[in-house]
Structures are given as C-alpha cells and as structure tokens.
Design a protein around this motif. Structure first.
Motif, PDB file in Angstrom:
ATOM      1  N   MET A 363       0.590  -1.154   0.372  1.00  0.00           N
ATOM      2  CA  MET A 363       0.511  -0.188   0.309  1.00  0.00           C
ATOM      3  C   MET A 363       1.066   1.027   0.295  1.00  0.00           C
ATOM      4  SD  MET A 363      -2.527  -1.507   2.994  1.00  0.00           S
ATOM      5  CE  MET A 363      -3.851  -0.310   2.529  1.00  0.00           C
ATOM      6  N   ARG A 364       1.879   0.826   0.608  1.00  0.00           N
ATOM      7  CA  ARG A 364       2.686   1.854   0.209  1.00  0.00           C
ATOM      8  C   ARG A 364       3.120   3.521  -0.859  1.00  0.00           C
ATOM      9  NH1 ARG A 364       7.497  -1.388   3.689  1.00  0.00           N
ATOM     10  NH2 ARG A 364       6.067  -1.683   5.088  1.00  0.00           N
ATOM     11  N   GLY A 365       3.102   2.393  -1.621  1.00  0.00           N
ATOM     12  CA  GLY A 365       3.472   2.930  -3.088  1.00  0.00           C
ATOM     13  C   GLY A 365       2.022   3.949  -3.368  1.00  0.00           C
ATOM     14  N   ASN A 366       1.211   3.445  -2.928  1.00  0.00           N
ATOM     15  CA  ASN A 366      -0.467   3.886  -3.363  1.00  0.00           C
ATOM     16  C   ASN A 366      -0.757   4.771  -2.289  1.00  0.00           C
ATOM     17  OD1 ASN A 366      -2.248   5.504  -4.728  1.00  0.00           O
ATOM     18  ND2 ASN A 366      -2.464   4.518  -5.869  1.00  0.00           N
ATOM     19  N   PRO A 367      -0.789   5.797  -1.269  1.00  0.00           N
ATOM     20  CA  PRO A 367      -1.464   5.033   0.045  1.00  0.00           C
ATOM     21  C   PRO A 367      -2.800   6.117   0.663  1.00  0.00           C
ATOM     22  CG  PRO A 367      -0.233   7.287  -0.683  1.00  0.00           C
ATOM     23  CD  PRO A 367      -0.042   6.154  -1.255  1.00  0.00           C
ATOM     24  N   THR A 368      -3.382   6.591  -1.287  1.00  0.00           N
ATOM     25  CA  THR A 368      -4.571   6.944  -1.519  1.00  0.00           C
ATOM     26  C   THR A 368      -5.506   6.004  -2.480  1.00  0.00           C
ATOM     27  OG1 THR A 368      -4.024   7.882  -3.529  1.00  0.00           O
ATOM     28  CG2 THR A 368      -3.328   8.995  -1.743  1.00  0.00           C
ATOM     29  N   ALA A 369      -4.553   4.787  -2.970  1.00  0.00           N
ATOM     30  CA  ALA A 369      -6.247   3.612  -3.209  1.00  0.00           C
ATOM     31  C   ALA A 369      -6.594   3.098  -2.302  1.00  0.00           C
ATOM     32  CB  ALA A 369      -5.243   2.789  -3.761  1.00  0.00           C
ATOM     33  N   ASN A 370      -7.969   3.047  -2.345  1.00  0.00           N
ATOM     34  CA  ASN A 370      -8.694   1.521  -1.657  1.00  0.00           C
ATOM     35  C   ASN A 370      -9.108   0.929  -1.901  1.00  0.00           C
ATOM     36  OD1 ASN A 370     -10.905   4.166   0.263  1.00  0.00           O
ATOM     37  ND2 ASN A 370     -10.916   5.298  -2.700  1.00  0.00           N
ATOM     38  N   VAL A 371      -8.513   0.026  -3.149  1.00  0.00           N
ATOM     39  CA  VAL A 371      -8.574  -1.042  -3.545  1.00  0.00           C
ATOM     40  C   VAL A 371      -7.051  -1.398  -4.315  1.00  0.00           C
ATOM     41  CG1 VAL A 371      -9.703  -2.876  -3.725  1.00  0.00           C
ATOM     42  CG2 VAL A 371     -10.990  -0.746  -3.180  1.00  0.00           C
ATOM     43  N   TYR A 372      -6.460  -2.303  -3.975  1.00  0.00           N
ATOM     44  CA  TYR A 372      -5.200  -3.480  -3.931  1.00  0.00           C
ATOM     45  C   TYR A 372      -5.634  -4.217  -4.441  1.00  0.00           C
ATOM     46  CZ  TYR A 372      -3.788   0.266  -1.385  1.00  0.00           C
ATOM     47  OH  TYR A 372      -3.287   2.463  -0.920  1.00  0.00           O
ATOM     48  N   TRP A 373      -5.283  -4.401  -6.564  1.00  0.00           N
ATOM     49  CA  TRP A 373      -5.753  -5.823  -6.805  1.00  0.00           C
ATOM     50  C   TRP A 373      -4.441  -6.662  -7.666  1.00  0.00           C
ATOM     51  CZ3 TRP A 373     -10.898  -6.602  -6.202  1.00  0.00           C
ATOM     52  CH2 TRP A 373     -11.543  -5.906  -6.130  1.00  0.00           C
ATOM     53  N   SER A 374      -4.801  -7.849  -7.442  1.00  0.00           N
ATOM     54  CA  SER A 374      -3.466  -8.407  -7.871  1.00  0.00           C
ATOM     55  C   SER A 374      -4.103  -8.659 -10.138  1.00  0.00           C
ATOM     56  CB  SER A 374      -3.041  -9.757  -7.396  1.00  0.00           C
ATOM     57  OG  SER A 374      -2.669 -10.769  -8.275  1.00  0.00           O
ATOM     58  N   VAL A 375      -3.129  -8.118 -10.652  1.00  0.00           N
ATOM     59  CA  VAL A 375      -3.503  -8.084 -12.182  1.00  0.00           C
ATOM     60  C   VAL A 375      -2.591  -9.543 -12.680  1.00  0.00           C
ATOM     61  CG1 VAL A 375      -4.389  -5.824 -12.397  1.00  0.00           C
ATOM     62  CG2 VAL A 375      -2.200  -6.082 -12.330  1.00  0.00           C
ATOM     63  N   SER A 376      -2.097 -10.535 -11.996  1.00  0.00           N
ATOM     64  CA  SER A 376      -1.176 -11.613 -12.375  1.00  0.00           C
ATOM     65  C   SER A 376      -1.948 -12.808 -12.839  1.00  0.00           C
ATOM     66  CB  SER A 376      -0.255 -12.007 -11.401  1.00  0.00           C
ATOM     67  OG  SER A 376       0.511 -11.058 -10.922  1.00  0.00           O
ATOM     68  N   ASP A 377      -3.302 -12.369 -13.080  1.00  0.00           N
ATOM     69  CA  ASP A 377      -4.175 -14.098 -13.083  1.00  0.00           C
ATOM     70  C   ASP A 377      -2.987 -14.531 -14.966  1.00  0.00           C
ATOM     71  OD1 ASP A 377      -6.492 -15.634 -12.429  1.00  0.00           O
ATOM     72  OD2 ASP A 377      -6.440 -15.505 -15.459  1.00  0.00           O
ATOM     73  N   ASN A 404      -7.277 -11.509 -10.975  1.00  0.00           N
ATOM     74  CA  ASN A 404      -7.447 -12.042  -9.743  1.00  0.00           C
ATOM     75  C   ASN A 404      -7.570 -12.287  -8.587  1.00  0.00           C
ATOM     76  OD1 ASN A 404      -6.911 -14.666  -8.031  1.00  0.00           O
ATOM     77  ND2 ASN A 404      -6.389 -15.923  -9.606  1.00  0.00           N
ATOM     78  N   ALA A 405      -8.671 -12.572  -8.217  1.00  0.00           N
ATOM     79  CA  ALA A 405      -9.211 -11.240  -6.430  1.00  0.00           C
ATOM     80  C   ALA A 405      -9.318 -12.771  -5.844  1.00  0.00           C
ATOM     81  CB  ALA A 405     -11.118 -11.247  -6.808  1.00  0.00           C
ATOM     82  N   GLY A 406      -8.077 -13.633  -5.731  1.00  0.00           N
ATOM     83  CA  GLY A 406      -7.739 -14.708  -4.636  1.00  0.00           C
ATOM     84  C   GLY A 406      -6.451 -13.576  -3.445  1.00  0.00           C
ATOM     85  N   ALA A 407      -6.862 -12.844  -3.527  1.00  0.00           N
ATOM     86  CA  ALA A 407      -5.968 -12.038  -2.326  1.00  0.00           C
ATOM     87  C   ALA A 407      -6.162 -10.388  -3.304  1.00  0.00           C
ATOM     88  CB  ALA A 407      -4.689 -12.470  -2.610  1.00  0.00           C
TER      89      ALA A 407
END
Length: 530
Positions: A363-377, A404-407
């Motif tokens: 989260m440190r790289g973008n502290p204003t985001a609300n959701v952090y997604w994985s895009v490694s499907d 990929n919303a597994g995490a």
C-alpha cells in the motif's frame, strides 16, 4: 483526484449501471431499509418526503395530546449501523438521564503479553473452531469460567495461559481536548469501547462505526443523542473531543497493528478441513509476526454461513438471490470493517501466505488507493505477463482480463463500501452478455465464462462493474508480477511447483485438487504453520 475518504459524498455514479437490467438494480438500491446508501447521491425520492411528513405530523400529534416527554423516564436510544431514521433525543446531556454517569471508572481485563496471537474459540475446548485470532497488545474483557474466559461484548472463549496477563484498566471520558492532553490514549477496539461505556454508566448494547472526518479518534460518546461511536479512520488520528462528542480514553497504548485484519471464510467439509489443517494456521502464524487480527467465518453449510456469519451484511437484501462467491467475499470484508478494521486483506481459503512481508508494504506506493488488486491471472497470460509496469492500473480492458481476486487488500472507506455494494448488486446479472471480457485479450479469456462455473464468481462481478463504469479505477492500485516480491501468483499442481517464484507472497491454488496443491507447498517447506 478526489479523496472520497474525506467526504460523505459517494462518487458520482454513471447511469445506467447496467444497460440491460436497470429496474432490477434499482430494486436493491432504492430499498427503504437501505436508503442510507443514497446519502449524498441526490434528493430523496418523493415517497420519502411523504413518509417524513407523516412521521413529523404523528410526532406533533403526540406532543399536543400528551405533552413533551419527561426526561427522567427517558430510555436510551440504541442505534444500529442499518438505521434509516432516528427519533428526536429527549435529553441534551448525560446528566439529565436517570442512570449515573461517571467521568472515570476502572475495569478488569486480560492483556495479551506474548508475541503470538491468541485464538478465540467457539467453545471451551481447544479443538473447537476458531472465531478470531487476537494480536499481541489486545486487551480482552470477560468472565472467568474455570480455565477459560467467556468474552464480553463479543462471542467466544479464550483459554487462560501464560500469554495472558490480568490487568486493571482505567477509562476516562473527556469533554474537551484530546486523550494525549491527559496522558492517555484513544480506545480503538469495539469490545473495549463497549466495556468502557458499561463501567462509565453509558448503557448501550451496540456501537456505531463512524465514517466522518473531523470526529474524535477511537471511542466516543455523543451526549446529544446518547449514542456510542467508534472511529477507526486514519484521517481522524489525533482528533479529540468536540462539542457533544466526548472522547473516551484509557492508559493503554493503541493497538494500531490490530486495526489491520485478515479474513478467512469457508463452508463445507472440503474447504473447512483444508482451512483448519493448513491455511488458517498459516495465516494466524503470519499475522502473529505483525500483530494483525484474523477474523474467521466458517460453517458446515452455506445456509449456516449466510445466517450465522453474514445475516447483517446488508439488511433487507436476500443474499441467496446473489452470486455465492461474491457474497462470501464482500460480506467477509464488511464483517471486518464493522469490527473496526482500518484495512482488510482477503485471501481465498485455498490460498497460503509464503513470505513474511507486511501487507501494508503493497500500500505504500499508493497510499490514497482504496483497493489493491492482483493482476497476475493466467487466463489471458500474454497480456498479464506483459504488464508494462510494477504497479498501476492501465486501461479497463487490461484490468478485467488480468484480475485475480484470490488476494485483495481493501481500505475501510466510504468509497470502498459503496463499491462493494455495487459489485454485490451486479452479481445478479452475471449471465448478461454485457459482462463478457473475452474481446479484450487474444486468448478470448472471459472472467464470466469459466468452464466449471459459467456466469458466476466474484471476478466476473467485479470485472462487469468496472466495465460498466471504468472511472472506479481511479481508486484502484494494480499489483503486477513485475514486482518483487510479487503480491500473488497462482499455484496449479505438484508438477508445476518448480515454476513457482521464490519471492511469492500469496500462492493461490486454483484447480480442483486443492489438497494436492496445498500439500505440495507444505512438502516443499513453502507453507508454514508454526
């Protein structure tokens, strides 16, 4: 970019959200018992003005007939997070009510003093299911029953061991200034907040989770309407009492690490047994390293999970009409939010933590985001493996192909809760051709067209909602496999494990043979439970 976490206004919603089912969506969104979701979206519908007028008229008739209510017989009003109307308060300050209000009081609790998390169990037996895993620095309140503590203001039992130390806690209610001014600290835990209200004479049975800026930090009492609130939003850190909002303080250092939570959810023998043997102990071990809480929702059947764990997820909405995977994920996150968590990380029950990296690292790289997604499907692997940056969300066509919303990591905010509600509503329409994501990648991968589960799944619902309104991506951060460590990668089978990167944070078993996949991680020494 507008910071929606510092305002009561939800982001503007593009209409229609679905060009195929607008009436059905409005059937959920405009329910009277969910009218609080419309706050900030515009003027109320005409029928709400009529209802308000009738309520006002009835109140005036009662006053004219019986006179104003006597203050010394006033009962405290108990608010809930799903309330849609409030009766006028009958007292203007706490000294006017019939019970005794104190400015300082003492309670006896139990503090976790060792570096390991301590489990809260369903029953007074060490083999019973885990309800939650509490971190070091947490203070618990309850009644001693033999070798166990029956927790107060929350379900479950905790075994008395050397990890717990009995302690006396002093709570103080202040009308001005901050807790720091009196060399104390804000109360950040819901159960401690309710215990404080009890010993101070502020009798309530629920707390309201505050989402407003310019509120006192932590637990506070609203003297004008006799209600108890808990404010865990980081933007209010350091705020003190203001007006009728009286801060409640104590001498204990805030357990800020415990405001970061993992959620683990499963139902049915296949997943609950896998969770209890491997992945839940794995996540409890990881959480103990950083002092995170683990909130567990597990039941033998889907019906029991829905009724016992998520019955208050969205009151008035029939969860059985919605996509199961979407309900499990969203209601688990909402359960964490309502427990006072500032940040919630979801991982699938068949996913494991492989490295001791704090999840706020992502989260440190973008502290204003609300959701952090994985895009490694791997469904559209050429596009996803070719992501041209470590972080950052690109065009919505790329996002819906590679999600990929597994995490996932969710920040507790107005915006996040409203977005989750929209995804939940969207899950009614997953068979709609509009949700198809196959045109956006060369493999023709469709998040809504998986062979074993067509027209279903939370990834389908999320992708479809983003496709309908790409502007929501301004509140996202995307974590690609170009990062090191990599946030999430998929784990397929034992034969595939040699391809698994050494710097993986979350490994997500996505094929049918979950046990074989998890067992391979155990055999390789990658999945740790101690």
């Amino acid at each position: 970019m507008t910071n929606y976490r510092q305002t009561r206004q939800f982001p503007p919603q593009k209409e229609p959200l679905s060009t195929h089912h607008p009436d059905e969506f409005e059937d959920i969104a405009n329910r009277e018992d969910l009218v609080h979701w419309r706050h900030g979206l515009g003027m109320p519908k005409p029928q709400y003005w009529v209802a308000a007028f009738l309520l006002l008229a009835a109140s005036m008739m009662m006053i004219l007939s019986y006179g104003f209510p006597r203050q010394n017989n006033a009962a405290m009003e108990i608010h809930t997070v799903n309330a849609v109307a409030q009766l006028p308060a009958v007292a203007t300050n706490e000294e006017q009510v019939s019970f005794t209000v104190k400015d300082s009081a003492v309670a006896t609790g139990w503090k976790i003093v060792c570096g390991h998390n301590v489990n809260v169990r369903m029953a007074k037996i060490t083999t019973s299911g885990v309800l939650e895993s509490k971190p070091k620095c947490a203070i618990l309140f309850g009644k001693k029953e033999g070798a166990w503590i029956k927790l107060q203001h929350e379900p479950g039992y905790m075994l008395i061991t050397r990890l717990l130390k009995k302690t006396r806690v002093t709570f103080t209610k202040i009308r001005t200034g901050t807790c720091r001014d009196i060399k104390q600290f804000p109360v950040m835990e819901r159960s401690a907040c309710q215990t404080a209200a009890l010993v101070l004479g502020l009798t309530v049975d629920k707390t309201i989770l505050s989402r407003e800026a310019a509120q006192p930090e932590g637990c506070f009492w609203k003297a004008d309407d006799l209600s108890l609130w808990l404010n865990a939003l980081p933007i209010n850190r350091g705020n003190g009492a203001v007006g009728a909002r009286h801060s409640i303080c104590w001498h204990q250092n805030p357990c800020y690490s415990g405001l970061n939570c993992l959620v683990q959810t499963a139902f049915g023998s296949k997943y609950t047994s896998l969770s209890n043997k491997y992945t839940l102990p794995n996540k409890i071990r990881y959480s103990s390293t950083f002092g995170y809480r683990v909130i567990v929702s597990q039941q033998p059947t889907k019906a029991k999970l829905m009724s016992k764990e998520f019955g208050d997820c969205f009151l008035g909405v029939n969860l059985n009409e919605l996509d199961v995977q979407t309900v499990l994920k969203i209601c688990s996150v909402m359960k964490g939010f309502r427990a006072g968590c500032q940040t919630v990380m979801w991982t699938d029950a068949d996913a494991a933590v492989l490295s001791d990296t704090p999840f706020d690292f992502w989260m440190r790289g973008n502290p204003t985001a609300n959701v952090y997604w994985s895009v490694s499907d791997i469904g559209a692997k050429e596009k996803c493996w070719g992501w041209n940056s470590r972080t950052g969300c690109h065009a919505y066509q790329d996002f819906v192909s590679c999600l990929n919303a597994g995490a996932v990591i969710f920040r507790n905010s107005f915006w996040t809760e409203y977005f989750l509600y929209r995804v939940l509503a969207r899950s009614r329409h997953l068979a709609d051709p509009f949700c198809d994501t196959s045109p956006f990648n060369t493999r023709g991968f469709d998040q809504c067209g998986l062979p074993d589960a067509p027209n279903s799944g939370d990834q389908c619902a999320i992708a479809c909602e983003v496709k309908a309104d790409p502007s929501v991506m301004h509140n996202f951060e995307c974590l690609s496999d170009r990062m090191s460590p990599v946030f999430q990668t998929v784990a397929l089978s034992r034969n595939w494990m040699h391809l698994l990167r050494k710097d993986v944070f979350i490994a997500n078993c996505i094929l049918k043979d979950k046990w074989n996949c998890i067992q391979a991680l155990v055999d390789l020494g990658r999945l740790k439970t101690r």
